[in-house]
Design an enzyme around this catalytic site. Structure first.
Site, PDB file in Angstrom:
ATOM      1  N   TYR A 226      39.633   5.151   6.402  1.00 55.53           N
ATOM      2  CA  TYR A 226      39.347   4.009   7.268  1.00 55.53           C
ATOM      3  C   TYR A 226      40.360   3.981   8.416  1.00 55.53           C
ATOM      4  O   TYR A 226      40.757   5.036   8.904  1.00 55.53           O
ATOM      5  CB  TYR A 226      39.326   2.728   6.392  1.00 55.53           C
ATOM      6  CG  TYR A 226      38.689   1.576   7.103  1.00 55.53           C
ATOM      7  CD1 TYR A 226      37.443   1.701   7.721  1.00 55.53           C
ATOM      8  CD2 TYR A 226      39.354   0.363   7.200  1.00 55.53           C
ATOM      9  CE1 TYR A 226      36.878   0.653   8.412  1.00 55.53           C
ATOM     10  CE2 TYR A 226      38.785  -0.702   7.884  1.00 55.53           C
ATOM     11  CZ  TYR A 226      37.559  -0.547   8.495  1.00 55.53           C
ATOM     12  OH  TYR A 226      37.010  -1.587   9.182  1.00 55.53           O
TER      13      TYR A 226
ATOM     14  N   LYS B  91      11.395   5.836  -4.655  1.00 49.28           N
ATOM     15  CA  LYS B  91      11.357   6.986  -3.734  1.00 49.28           C
ATOM     16  C   LYS B  91      12.788   7.434  -3.412  1.00 49.28           C
ATOM     17  O   LYS B  91      13.063   8.634  -3.303  1.00 49.28           O
ATOM     18  CB  LYS B  91      10.629   6.605  -2.435  1.00 49.28           C
ATOM     19  CG  LYS B  91       9.163   6.243  -2.632  1.00 49.28           C
ATOM     20  CD  LYS B  91       8.252   7.457  -2.624  1.00 49.28           C
ATOM     21  CE  LYS B  91       6.845   7.050  -3.041  1.00 49.28           C
ATOM     22  NZ  LYS B  91       5.895   8.118  -3.108  1.00 49.28           N
TER      23      LYS B  91
ATOM     24  N   ASP C 119       3.739   3.460   2.040  1.00 51.70           N
ATOM     25  CA  ASP C 119       2.857   2.356   1.636  1.00 51.70           C
ATOM     26  C   ASP C 119       2.572   1.383   2.780  1.00 51.70           C
ATOM     27  O   ASP C 119       2.592   0.160   2.602  1.00 51.70           O
ATOM     28  CB  ASP C 119       3.417   1.657   0.386  1.00 51.70           C
ATOM     29  CG  ASP C 119       3.303   2.552  -0.847  1.00 51.70           C
ATOM     30  OD1 ASP C 119       2.733   3.661  -0.735  1.00 51.70           O
ATOM     31  OD2 ASP C 119       3.779   2.162  -1.918  1.00 51.70           O
TER      32      ASP C 119
ATOM     33  N   ASP D  84       2.241   8.643   2.424  1.00 53.60           N
ATOM     34  CA  ASP D  84       0.903   8.448   1.840  1.00 53.60           C
ATOM     35  C   ASP D  84      -0.146   9.265   2.576  1.00 53.60           C
ATOM     36  O   ASP D  84      -1.170   9.622   1.993  1.00 53.60           O
ATOM     37  CB  ASP D  84       0.543   6.959   1.849  1.00 53.60           C
ATOM     38  CG  ASP D  84       1.536   6.196   1.016  1.00 53.60           C
ATOM     39  OD1 ASP D  84       1.415   6.203  -0.207  1.00 53.60           O
ATOM     40  OD2 ASP D  84       2.497   5.663   1.606  1.00 53.60           O
TER      41      ASP D  84
HETATM   42  N1  LIG Z   1      -1.070  10.394  -5.945  1.00 60.55           N
HETATM   43  C1  LIG Z   1      -0.440  10.227  -4.813  1.00 60.55           C
HETATM   44  O1  LIG Z   1       0.506  10.944  -4.474  1.00 60.55           O
HETATM   45  C2  LIG Z   1      -0.878   9.147  -3.880  1.00 60.55           C
HETATM   46  C3  LIG Z   1      -0.357   9.111  -2.582  1.00 60.55           C
HETATM   47  C4  LIG Z   1      -0.790   8.127  -1.699  1.00 60.55           C
HETATM   48  C5  LIG Z   1      -1.684   7.184  -2.110  1.00 60.55           C
HETATM   49  N2  LIG Z   1      -2.134   7.216  -3.400  1.00 60.55           N
HETATM   50  C6  LIG Z   1      -3.049   6.185  -3.877  1.00 60.55           C
HETATM   51  O2  LIG Z   1      -4.202   6.117  -3.087  1.00 60.55           O
HETATM   52  C7  LIG Z   1      -4.654   4.771  -3.016  1.00 60.55           C
HETATM   53  C8  LIG Z   1      -4.935   4.413  -1.558  1.00 60.55           C
HETATM   54  O3  LIG Z   1      -3.726   4.462  -0.827  1.00 60.55           O
HETATM   55  P1  LIG Z   1      -3.763   4.445   0.766  1.00 60.55           P
HETATM   56  O4  LIG Z   1      -2.351   4.391   1.204  1.00 60.55           O
HETATM   57  O5  LIG Z   1      -4.655   5.505   1.293  1.00 60.55           O
HETATM   58  O6  LIG Z   1      -4.439   3.001   1.002  1.00 60.55           O
HETATM   59  P2  LIG Z   1      -5.381   2.518   2.199  1.00 60.55           P
HETATM   60  O7  LIG Z   1      -5.500   1.045   2.017  1.00 60.55           O
HETATM   61  O8  LIG Z   1      -4.909   3.035   3.490  1.00 60.55           O
HETATM   62  O9  LIG Z   1      -6.816   3.215   1.892  1.00 60.55           O
HETATM   63  C9  LIG Z   1      -7.710   2.861   0.897  1.00 60.55           C
HETATM   64  C10 LIG Z   1      -9.119   3.150   1.429  1.00 60.55           C
HETATM   65  O10 LIG Z   1     -10.047   3.076   0.348  1.00 60.55           O
HETATM   66  C11 LIG Z   1     -11.212   2.382   0.809  1.00 60.55           C
HETATM   67  N3  LIG Z   1     -11.895   1.783  -0.346  1.00 60.55           N
HETATM   68  C12 LIG Z   1     -11.455   0.795  -1.149  1.00 60.55           C
HETATM   69  N4  LIG Z   1     -12.371   0.511  -2.098  1.00 60.55           N
HETATM   70  C13 LIG Z   1     -13.416   1.347  -1.884  1.00 60.55           C
HETATM   71  C14 LIG Z   1     -14.678   1.538  -2.524  1.00 60.55           C
HETATM   72  N5  LIG Z   1     -15.032   0.779  -3.567  1.00 60.55           N
HETATM   73  N6  LIG Z   1     -15.498   2.483  -2.034  1.00 60.55           N
HETATM   74  C15 LIG Z   1     -15.146   3.237  -0.954  1.00 60.55           C
HETATM   75  N7  LIG Z   1     -13.972   3.092  -0.308  1.00 60.55           N
HETATM   76  C16 LIG Z   1     -13.110   2.162  -0.764  1.00 60.55           C
HETATM   77  C17 LIG Z   1     -10.674   1.344   1.777  1.00 60.55           C
HETATM   78  O11 LIG Z   1     -11.665   0.868   2.656  1.00 60.55           O
HETATM   79  C18 LIG Z   1      -9.582   2.143   2.494  1.00 60.55           C
HETATM   80  O12 LIG Z   1     -10.092   2.819   3.629  1.00 60.55           O
HETATM   81  C19 LIG Z   1      -3.593   3.924  -3.696  1.00 60.55           C
HETATM   82  O13 LIG Z   1      -4.015   3.573  -4.992  1.00 60.55           O
HETATM   83  C20 LIG Z   1      -2.393   4.826  -3.789  1.00 60.55           C
HETATM   84  O14 LIG Z   1      -1.623   4.583  -4.955  1.00 60.55           O
HETATM   85  C21 LIG Z   1      -1.767   8.168  -4.275  1.00 60.55           C
HETATM   86  O1  LIG Z   2       4.224   6.235  -5.163  1.00 54.74           O
HETATM   87  C1  LIG Z   2       3.546   7.091  -5.713  1.00 54.74           C
HETATM   88  O2  LIG Z   2       3.645   7.374  -6.922  1.00 54.74           O
HETATM   89  C2  LIG Z   2       2.563   7.891  -4.946  1.00 54.74           C
HETATM   90  C3  LIG Z   2       2.091   7.293  -3.695  1.00 54.74           C
HETATM   91  O3  LIG Z   2       3.045   7.218  -2.700  1.00 54.74           O
HETATM   92  C4  LIG Z   2       1.321   6.025  -3.863  1.00 54.74           C
HETATM   93  O4  LIG Z   2       1.404   5.175  -2.984  1.00 54.74           O
HETATM   94  O5  LIG Z   2       0.624   5.901  -4.866  1.00 54.74           O
HETATM   95 MG   LIG Z   3       2.824   5.512  -1.497  1.00 53.22          MG
END
Ligand SMILES: NC(=O)c1ccc[n+]([C@@H]2O[C@H](COP(=O)([O-])OP(=O)(O)OC[C@H]3O[C@@H](n4cnc5c(N)ncnc54)[C@H](O)[C@@H]3O)[C@@H](O)[C@H]2O)c1
Ligand SMILES: O=C(O)C[C@H](O)C(=O)O
Ligand SMILES: [Mg+2]
Length: 444
Positions: free
Chosen positions: A112, A167, A210, A235
């Site tokens: 420091y 994260k 998110d 995402d």
């Molecule tokens: N496994 C991973 O690494 C990972 C990474 C990112 C996001 N995700 C998951 O993906 C999901 C979406 O995240 P996002 O950031 O893209 O959210 P987002 O809100 O940007 O997108 C969700 C989309 O799904 C559509 N949707 C919702 N219900 C629907 C239905 N019944 N029929 C058709 N379309 C529908 C919405 O209109 C929207 O466009 C979350 O559950 C998140 O946890 C997983």
């Molecule tokens: O957070 C995670 O496990 C994955 C992804 O970023 C999500 O939003 O679902």
């Molecule tokens: Mg996420």
């Protein structure tokens, strides 16, 4: 495999006589609970107290387990039920710690004032030196506005803090990077962009997390354009990288050429649209998608994809199905066609469980716990920070996906996230591309 998302520790007292623990274990099993760890807390002459960790499928099953133990009577009591996950979060998951040992007055003066003033002057004279004499080059801001926390929706950035801390913990564990959560209480693109622009200097990179669609697209594009440090919306691109890796592995196992496969994306938000764009840029000729919002379908068309009318039509038409809607159970087993690859990636619960999808005929199936952006973002940032790159490019993301696929054992879709090799290989692949691209940059 049954999904047992509810984990509780049941504190049980039994008379200190042989056979009582067996009775408790049987009672738990009869009600459908799966026993994890058993820790003896107290052994007295008359009674013994144990912590028994139990994994259950639902709240109802947990209640049945507790009822089943209580009904044993004869001195067997349930004292309390504690939530392990909540307990693990007490006090938070991360902390800022000094890397220097401060024991003497000399240490204090070096770390420091007055010693630090000389370092300030060095950076004042040459701002690039901040990368060497501060933690900035190894620190990434994890920024959320709380509008799309996992699949929980717009629950606000404060409620999203456990995800951001998670994260940060993953950054540290897999890439040795300090992740600092930044919780915004605005989702207005101008305000988000201006706020990040005002604080970016303290960071070597920005991980957007998110942030819901469609405002996430404008925010990321503007920040990439306007900031001199790497910016990535996890995402969108972290997910696209890992999804591409999983599909490359599935195609390797099934002998299908991904470029000829018909790929269908359910949910065209942040994750879904980026997955479509990544697959089309990779060479997939027929990329289809559905979303409940017309604006999202229109975005897919603009990028060259085909918007379909319904999930049923998409399930009928496509060979590889990816879902990121945040809606648990959206894909019904009767929609699955034999031999399909199904990645239901929504967290915390998928559109269809891998077990259901395989039972319904899928050749490969996975959920968002295994096909998760944790396999991508730590190594991607490690690679660009090592290279001193100012941006994350498409070629770096494809290299990351290829590295993940190359670390995947035959018959699997992705490597285990605890395999340290995968994060090292992703970082190496990204760093190599970054260095090549920087060499090719025109010198002004
Ligand atoms: N496994 C991973 O690494 C990972 C990474 C990112 C996001 N995700 C998951 O993906 C999901 C979406 O995240 P996002 O950031 O893209 O959210 P987002 O809100 O940007 O997108 C969700 C989309 O799904 C559509 N949707 C919702 N219900 C629907 C239905 N019944 N029929 C058709 N379309 C529908 C919405 O209109 C929207 O466009 C979350 O559950 C998140 O946890 C997983
Ligand atoms: O957070 C995670 O496990 C994955 C992804 O970023 C999500 O939003 O679902
Ligand atoms: Mg996420």
């Amino acid at each position: 495999m049954t999904v047992r998302n509810i984990i509780r520790t049941i504190i049980v007292e039994t008379p200190s006589k042989p056979g009582n623990l067996g009775k408790v274990a049987t009672a738990i099993g009869m009600a459908g609970g799966d026993i994890g760890d058993i820790t003896t807390i107290k052994v007295g002459p008359l009674s013994t107290v144990r912590d028994i960790t139990v994994h259950c499928e639902s709240k109802e099953q947990l209640d049945a387990v507790i009822q089943s133990i209580q009904s044993l009577e004869n001195g067997i009591y349930v004292h309390a039920v504690s939530d392990d996950v909540l307990r693990a979060h007490e006090g938070g998951k991360i902390q800022m710690k000094s890397r220097m040992d401060i024991r003497s007055l000399a240490d204090l003066r070096r770390v420091y004032t007055p010693g630090v003033a000389d370092v300030c002057r060095v950076i004042q004279d040459d701002p690039d030196k901040a990368r060497y004499y501060t933690s900035i080059g190894n620190t990434v801001a994890i920024v959320t506005d709380g509008t799309a926390i996992l699949g929980l929706g717009n629950i606000g950035s404060l409620a999203g803090m456990p995800v951001m801390e998670g994260k940060a913990a993953l950054f540290d564990r897999f890439a040795g990077i300090s992740g600092i959560p930044i919780l915004l209480n605005t989702s207005d693109p101008d305000e988000v962009v201006n706020t990040i622009k005002k604080i970016y200097q303290g960071f070597g990179g920005i991980l957007l997390e998110d942030i819901g669609s469609p405002h996430c697209f404008e925010i990321e594009e503007r920040l990439k354009e306007e900031l001199p440090i790497p910016v990535m919306h996890d995402d969108q691109h972290g997910t696209a990288v890992v999804t591409l890796a999983a599909v490359i592995s599935a195609c390797r196992s099934t002998g299908v050429d991904l470029k000829d496969a018909v790929v269908g994306q359910i949910g065209l938000g942040a994750a879904g649209l980026a997955i479509c764009r990544m697959f089309m840029a990779y060479g997939v000729k027929e990329m289809c998608g559905v979303d409940r919002q017309e604006a999202a379908l229109e975005r897919l068309r603009r990028y060259g994809g085909t918007a379909l009318q319904s999930i049923e039509e998409l399930m009928e038409h496509c060979d590889i199905i990816i879902a990121t809607t945040g809606v648990p159970g959206l894909i019904k087993p009767e929609m699955v066609r034999k031999g399909q690859v199904i990645l239901a990636l929504s967290n915390p619960k998928p559109e269809i469980t891998p077990a259901e999808a395989v039972k319904a005929g899928a050749a490969f199936a996975a959920d968002g716990r295994s096909v998760n952006n944790v396999l991508g973002f730590p190594g991607i940032f490690r690679g660009v920070l090592n290279a001193g790159a100012k941006e994350i490019t498409h070629s770096m993301l494809v290299a990351a996906a290829q590295a993940i696929a190359d670390c995947t054992a035959s018959g699997e879709l992705v490597p285990h996230p605890l395999d340290p090799k995968v994060h090292v290989e992703v970082a190496r692949a990204v760093e190599r591309v970054a260095e090549r691209e920087m060499e090719m940059e025109p010198v002004l």
